[in-house]
Design a protein around this motif. Sequence first.
Motif, PDB file in Angstrom:
ATOM      1  N   ALA A 191       7.686 -12.853  33.611  1.00 43.54           N
ATOM      2  CA  ALA A 191       8.489 -12.558  32.435  1.00 43.54           C
ATOM      3  C   ALA A 191       8.287 -13.835  31.381  1.00 43.54           C
ATOM      4  CB  ALA A 191      10.012 -12.641  32.808  1.00 43.54           C
ATOM      5  N   LEU A 192       8.065 -14.912  31.821  1.00 37.78           N
ATOM      6  CA  LEU A 192       7.757 -15.671  30.795  1.00 37.78           C
ATOM      7  C   LEU A 192       6.546 -15.545  30.164  1.00 37.78           C
ATOM      8  CD1 LEU A 192       9.391 -18.895  32.574  1.00 37.78           C
ATOM      9  CD2 LEU A 192      10.274 -18.012  30.433  1.00 37.78           C
TER      10      LEU A 192
ATOM     11  N   ALA B 110       5.299 -15.523  26.389  1.00 31.45           N
ATOM     12  CA  ALA B 110       4.130 -16.486  26.053  1.00 31.45           C
ATOM     13  C   ALA B 110       3.092 -15.983  25.212  1.00 31.45           C
ATOM     14  CB  ALA B 110       3.892 -17.368  27.010  1.00 31.45           C
ATOM     15  N   ALA B 111       2.990 -14.421  25.651  1.00 29.28           N
ATOM     16  CA  ALA B 111       1.691 -13.784  24.939  1.00 29.28           C
ATOM     17  C   ALA B 111       2.119 -13.445  23.551  1.00 29.28           C
ATOM     18  CB  ALA B 111       1.591 -12.469  25.711  1.00 29.28           C
ATOM     19  N   GLU B 112       2.949 -13.610  23.222  1.00 29.68           N
ATOM     20  CA  GLU B 112       3.615 -13.207  21.619  1.00 29.68           C
ATOM     21  C   GLU B 112       4.173 -14.435  21.046  1.00 29.68           C
ATOM     22  OE1 GLU B 112       5.769  -9.769  21.518  1.00 29.68           O
ATOM     23  OE2 GLU B 112       3.892  -8.386  22.488  1.00 29.68           O
TER      24      GLU B 112
ATOM     25  N   ARG C 100       7.098 -21.186  35.976  1.00 34.21           N
ATOM     26  CA  ARG C 100       6.097 -22.119  34.892  1.00 34.21           C
ATOM     27  C   ARG C 100       5.502 -21.258  33.840  1.00 34.21           C
ATOM     28  NH1 ARG C 100       5.740 -27.023  37.276  1.00 34.21           N
ATOM     29  NH2 ARG C 100       5.875 -27.200  39.480  1.00 34.21           N
ATOM     30  N   THR C 101       5.100 -21.739  32.788  1.00 38.51           N
ATOM     31  CA  THR C 101       4.593 -21.304  31.394  1.00 38.51           C
ATOM     32  C   THR C 101       3.551 -22.433  31.247  1.00 38.51           C
ATOM     33  OG1 THR C 101       6.192 -22.464  30.384  1.00 38.51           O
ATOM     34  CG2 THR C 101       6.458 -20.078  30.708  1.00 38.51           C
ATOM     35  N   PRO C 102       2.278 -22.086  31.901  1.00 40.54           N
ATOM     36  CA  PRO C 102       1.341 -22.949  31.648  1.00 40.54           C
ATOM     37  C   PRO C 102       0.893 -23.403  30.306  1.00 40.54           C
ATOM     38  CG  PRO C 102       0.722 -21.504  33.526  1.00 40.54           C
ATOM     39  CD  PRO C 102       2.010 -21.024  32.685  1.00 40.54           C
TER      40      PRO C 102
END
Length: 252
Positions: free
Chosen positions: A152-153, A157-159, A175-177
């Motif tokens: 979901a994160l 993060a893709a946008e 996590r959101t690398p």
Amino acid sequence: MIVLLPPSETKRTGGDGPPLRLGELSSPGLTPLRSALVGELVELASDPLTCRAALGLSPAQDAEIQRNAALRTAPALPAIRRYTGVLYDALDIESLRGAQATRARARLFIGSALFGLLRADDRVPAYRLSATSKIPDKPTLAVRWRPVLAPALAELAAENLIVDLRSGSYVALGRTPSAISVDVLAQHPDGRRTSVTHFNKAYKGRLARALATTKAEPNDAAAVAAVARRAGMRVERRGNALTLVVPAGPGR
């Protein structure tokens, strides 16, 4: 840009809306685990001794157990108003008006041990569950959340650029690398630097307010640091890692 906040143990009581409606929360892919956890907390609340041990509560905190017992029926509040404490005091969402308030409510998200990820206006009841809580006979919350929260994160993060202000135990849930991380260090007169504990939350709250309300649209760590500097903060950057450097107070 998204500013991802940590939750807080302290929460405003009551509410001005209908009870929790899981199907109306953002990130619907998280609904099955949200529903399971709500059911488990309601059931756990029927056994105060076990509930205290699982949630790290003392008998004086039994009101927290009653909050969990009422998860399905208690009135809800927007998440950004539900959470209280040092960070949220510094953010001071209630003082924002007009375009600033609109920008803040669009940019602010909150990590949650119970709901995974919330937008500012998602309506939730008061509850007690932290990232390190251990529900009896269940895997850790990190093990349960990671497979659904990390994707979901990643979708967000893709946008969007994500500035992750969560503490380590909440980062472990998902996590959101690619996110920008933020640390707070106190600088002493002799040049030493030490970690800031309690006031870490206040500085992150100030940063969150600056980022949530700026007219700028930061698209990288350098631009985020520039917003913080315009707000009067001392910021150092190494890649996607930002450090807020603050004066050490007496006794630190």
